[in-house]
Motif scaffolding. Sequence first.
Motif, mmCIF file in Angstrom:
data_model
loop_
_atom_site.group_PDB
_atom_site.id
_atom_site.type_symbol
_atom_site.label_atom_id
_atom_site.label_comp_id
_atom_site.label_asym_id
_atom_site.label_seq_id
_atom_site.Cartn_x
_atom_site.Cartn_y
_atom_site.Cartn_z
ATOM 1 N N VAL A 23 0.771 -1.236 0.124
ATOM 2 C CA VAL A 23 -0.089 0.104 0.124
ATOM 3 C C VAL A 23 0.755 1.241 -0.171
ATOM 4 N N ALA A 24 0.449 2.168 -0.850
ATOM 5 C CA ALA A 24 1.483 3.359 -1.072
ATOM 6 C C ALA A 24 0.508 4.726 -1.237
ATOM 7 N N ARG A 25 1.186 5.767 -0.940
ATOM 8 C CA ARG A 25 0.458 7.225 -1.101
ATOM 9 C C ARG A 25 1.352 8.049 -2.020
ATOM 10 N N TYR A 26 0.521 8.366 -2.836
ATOM 11 C CA TYR A 26 1.089 9.265 -4.046
ATOM 12 C C TYR A 26 1.005 10.714 -3.780
ATOM 13 N N GLN A 27 1.940 11.269 -3.301
ATOM 14 C CA GLN A 27 1.791 12.807 -3.017
ATOM 15 C C GLN A 27 3.146 13.512 -3.358
#
Length: 498
Positions: A23-27
């Motif tokens: 799971v990753a966050r794109y920011q």
Amino acid sequence: MNDNMEEYFAAVDLGSNSFHMIVARYQDGRLQIIDRLKEMVRLASGLDEDDVLNDEAIQRAMECLQRFGQRIREIPRINVRAVGTNTLRKARNSRDFLNQARRALGCPVEIISGREEARLIFLGVAHTIYNDSEQRLVVDIGGGSTELIIGHGFTPKLTDSLYMGCVSVSRQFFSDGEITAKKMRRAGLACRQELEVVEARYRRAGWESVVGSSGTICTINDVVVNAGWSNTGITLSSLKRLSDYLVETGHTDKLQLNGLSERRRDVFAGGVCVLKAAFDAFGIEHMSYSDGALREGLLYDLLGRVHQKDIRDSTVDETAKRYHVDTEQAERVRTTATDLFRAVRTSWKLDEQVDGKLLEWSARLHEIGLSIAHSQYHRHGAYLLTHSDLPGFSRPEQYILAVLVRAHRRKFPLQELESLPAEDRERVTRLCILLRLAVVMNRGRTNSVPPKLDLDASDQELLLRLPEEWCRKHPLTVADLEQEQEYLKAAGFRLILD
């Protein structure tokens, strides 16, 4: 999780030995990994001699996917991608498994080809240890297959998937746990036979560095470094010492190695044999290890799709060029198909990012069969799409694309549509109808723009309104549409011309 769930992405890898989720966050233009989950499910061990997954293995898998599903429940479905690899490619009851997996995970699971798996692995490795100055060989040993890739930067040049892995080799040669020199030689010879078909081609391509990925190579790397047999990475001499140690120990239950988990013991010898065979076949002296693998590649590939850098668009372009498609005609059909899609998208509950793209790609490729022969070219096109390697496409996507091309003319292919999973049949049938109408409206292959199409749709009915003056000037197209009315009856649809 953050309230803005559109920033979150997840990739799920249903491997033959272990299931992984990332799971990753794109920011701010970058991906930040925020969670990793791994469970050793041993799916491959549940395959019987007839390649049918047993109930026990399926139950383990579903329990794992339910836990994964709870973790990603709030992430938008379009930001999640789950894929199955070698064991699900082989399993004869994979469709039943996928139906259960969809319910357990909360999103569909796609089976990808071996070469697509290899492409994604290379992408994951490249994003982890990017180096644009050298060509590298990547080796990934899974439970049921081994992927080999030669590439440069983010671009793979050679990709192959071989039918050998730590689970399959261990089951074949070390099923009783006994490890002898004779068994190690036999297993190594079997692996060399698998590698023989690609060995010369890979040696000719060449490389400057060798990188290994995934659990088997990670474990071997940890073991040889912890034992002091290598300072960093896996060397040929350290691999030989490890092989000697396995024979001296004599049984999987007796293996005591720092870095080898108890759950990996009974498949460890098979993994070592696969890697040793790769070292021998390619003359490898040293291999470094990368944390990046299939799940990371999935994540970056998924991010590209969301941000309009979809490799499938490039694949369609390359396929059209390979088969000398009339691009002007393809563009006419694509434009009309897109207009029709927008007219019925809401009433037919079609998804623009999924269904719209499939319709667009099929319009661009619907004439590739002409490269073989004009007669039955829709069948030739479907065959080419079914059996070609199409980077970026999963097997289900590829088959749907083939069905759309098969269905774009002549009699409606009810048998092919019936072979689709139940949840896909209605939407694919509707996409077929839209493609057929777009082809009919552009059958004249001229640059004259078709009239603005006024189309209304209900469940089993289409109402197409055409300007009266246009109909008088295009009697052949009207005749084709009337013929289409008869074809659509076979699919249970009513086309009304007004």
